[in-house]
Design a protein around this motif. Structure first.
Motif, short mmCIF file in Angstrom:
data_model
loop_
_atom_site.label_atom_id
_atom_site.label_comp_id
_atom_site.label_asym_id
_atom_site.label_seq_id
_atom_site.Cartn_x
_atom_site.Cartn_y
_atom_site.Cartn_z
N GLY A 1 0.83 -1.20 0.00
CA GLY A 1 0.00 0.00 0.00
C GLY A 1 0.87 1.25 0.00
N LYS A 2 0.64 2.14 0.97
CA LYS A 2 1.43 3.36 1.08
C LYS A 2 2.66 3.19 1.97
N ASN A 3 2.80 2.02 2.55
CA ASN A 3 3.94 1.76 3.44
C ASN A 3 5.05 1.03 2.71
N ASN A 4 6.27 1.20 3.20
CA ASN A 4 7.38 0.43 2.66
C ASN A 4 8.29 0.02 3.80
N PHE A 5 8.85 -1.19 3.67
CA PHE A 5 9.62 -1.79 4.75
C PHE A 5 10.97 -2.27 4.23
N ASP A 6 11.99 -2.12 5.07
CA ASP A 6 13.33 -2.61 4.76
C ASP A 6 13.57 -3.91 5.52
N ARG A 7 14.06 -4.92 4.81
CA ARG A 7 14.26 -6.22 5.44
C ARG A 7 15.62 -6.82 5.05
N ILE A 8 16.31 -7.36 6.04
CA ILE A 8 17.48 -8.20 5.79
C ILE A 8 16.95 -9.61 5.56
N ARG A 9 17.16 -10.15 4.37
CA ARG A 9 16.59 -11.45 3.99
C ARG A 9 17.68 -12.51 4.02
N MET A 10 17.46 -13.52 4.86
CA MET A 10 18.41 -14.64 4.98
C MET A 10 17.69 -15.92 4.58
N VAL A 11 18.31 -16.71 3.70
CA VAL A 11 17.64 -17.86 3.10
C VAL A 11 18.51 -19.12 3.23
N PHE A 12 17.86 -20.21 3.61
CA PHE A 12 18.50 -21.53 3.62
C PHE A 12 17.73 -22.41 2.66
N LEU A 13 18.40 -22.89 1.61
CA LEU A 13 17.77 -23.72 0.59
C LEU A 13 18.30 -25.15 0.66
N PHE A 14 17.42 -26.10 0.47
CA PHE A 14 17.83 -27.49 0.54
C PHE A 14 17.03 -28.32 -0.46
N LYS A 15 17.52 -29.54 -0.70
CA LYS A 15 16.75 -30.49 -1.48
C LYS A 15 17.05 -31.89 -0.97
N ALA A 16 16.06 -32.76 -1.08
CA ALA A 16 16.21 -34.15 -0.68
C ALA A 16 15.57 -35.00 -1.76
N LYS A 17 16.15 -36.16 -2.04
CA LYS A 17 15.67 -37.00 -3.13
C LYS A 17 15.35 -38.40 -2.64
N LEU A 18 14.33 -38.98 -3.25
CA LEU A 18 14.01 -40.37 -3.02
C LEU A 18 14.49 -41.24 -4.18
N TYR A 19 15.26 -40.62 -5.10
CA TYR A 19 15.83 -41.35 -6.22
C TYR A 19 17.11 -40.64 -6.64
N LYS A 20 17.88 -41.21 -7.54
CA LYS A 20 19.14 -40.63 -7.98
C LYS A 20 19.01 -40.06 -9.38
N ASP A 21 19.56 -38.81 -9.53
CA ASP A 21 19.67 -38.21 -10.86
C ASP A 21 20.79 -37.19 -10.82
N LYS A 22 20.91 -36.39 -11.87
CA LYS A 22 21.94 -35.36 -11.93
C LYS A 22 21.58 -34.22 -10.99
N ASN A 23 22.60 -33.44 -10.60
CA ASN A 23 22.37 -32.30 -9.71
C ASN A 23 21.41 -31.32 -10.38
N SER A 24 20.48 -30.79 -9.60
CA SER A 24 19.51 -29.83 -10.10
C SER A 24 19.74 -28.47 -9.46
N ASP A 25 19.24 -27.43 -10.11
CA ASP A 25 19.41 -26.07 -9.62
C ASP A 25 18.39 -25.76 -8.54
N MET A 26 18.80 -24.97 -7.52
CA MET A 26 17.91 -24.67 -6.40
C MET A 26 17.65 -23.18 -6.24
N THR A 27 18.13 -22.35 -7.16
CA THR A 27 18.05 -20.91 -6.96
C THR A 27 16.64 -20.35 -7.10
N SER A 28 15.64 -21.18 -7.45
CA SER A 28 14.27 -20.69 -7.61
C SER A 28 13.27 -21.43 -6.73
N VAL A 29 13.74 -22.22 -5.75
CA VAL A 29 12.80 -23.05 -5.01
C VAL A 29 11.98 -22.28 -4.00
N ASP A 30 12.38 -21.06 -3.63
CA ASP A 30 11.64 -20.31 -2.62
C ASP A 30 10.58 -19.45 -3.25
#
Length: 243
Positions: free
Chosen positions: A214-243
């Protein structure tokens, strides 16, 4: 000074500033209105890969009005994702959040929300930059202390990730929100930060977010922890868009 060294030094400076700010006495920042204070945005996000094309996304967020002191809201979402290839994926899911307003009293009921959402993501590369388009339609049931509201909104995020080295990258995104009830864009999130791949299944990011509501704006320090777990084996996949 190489580009990689410069980025690493910048990352260390951000961490040091953040730690110093947290270490300040509370009365040193108590005079600042919560609306103007620099807050914290903590994200834990990842995917459980069930099989080649099917995943379960999990995202948890805790936000603070100031740096890790007074809670703004907690958020959790999950669902099921179908990814026919590395460029496209479709997600159906649910989410829940509770919000604590600025003037909230200790025993007053909080505002809660339950969502059903549909999300489409497309990834591409342009001049060495990874671009991620994300569109999400959210159906939200909002319960306030004295009323209930049904709301629909659409949000679109354009994200760019630039690999600085094998394990280090820069990420920037912008995400406007269109509210169908108000027939206008009433929120926007802009983020810029850096990330590091700790292992093939773990990444961490740190950056700055400007959140207009709206008319307000906020400043935030954003800290992110990304992970992946698999139930099968394949090539490494990218995680930069999972959040």
């Amino acid at each position: 000074m190489t580009q990689i060294t410069l980025v690493r030094n910048t990352f260390l400076k951000i961490v040091i500033i953040h730690l110093v700010y947290i270490g300040l006495p509370k009365n040193a920042v108590a005079q600042e209105d919560l609306r103007d204070a620099t807050g914290t945005w903590l994200v834990i996000a990842g995917n459980l890969e069930l099989r080649e094309h099917w995943k379960v996304p999990t995202v948890g967020i805790v936000r603070y009005y100031n740096l890790a002191e007074q809670t703004e809201f907690g958020f959790f979402r999950t669902g099921i994702t179908y990814a026919p290839n590395k460029k496209n994926k479709l997600t159906l899911g649910v989410a829940f959040l509770d919000t604590q307003p600025f003037d909230h009293f200790e025993f007053e009921s909080l505002t809660t929300q339950f969502w059903l959402y549909e999300e489409y993501c497309r990834n591409q590369k342009l001049l060495g930059v990874k671009l991620a388009h994300r569109g999400r339609l959210e159906k939200r049931w909002i319960t306030k202390p004295h009323t209930e509201i049904f709301n629909m909104r659409f949000r679109y995020r354009l994200q760019a990730t630039y690999p600085v080295s094998k394990n280090l990258y820069i990420k920037v995104f912008d995400e406007p929100f269109f509210d169908f009830n108000q027939s206008k864009i009433n929120q926007n999130r802009f983020y810029a930060g850096i990330g590091r791949k700790i292992s093939p299944s773990i990444q961490m990011e740190l950056g700055y977010m400007k959140n207009h509501v709206g008319k307000n704006n906020f400043d935030r320090i954003r800290m992110v922890f990304l992970f992946k777990a698999k139930l099968y084996k394949d090539k490494n996949s990218d995680m930069t868009s999972v959040d």
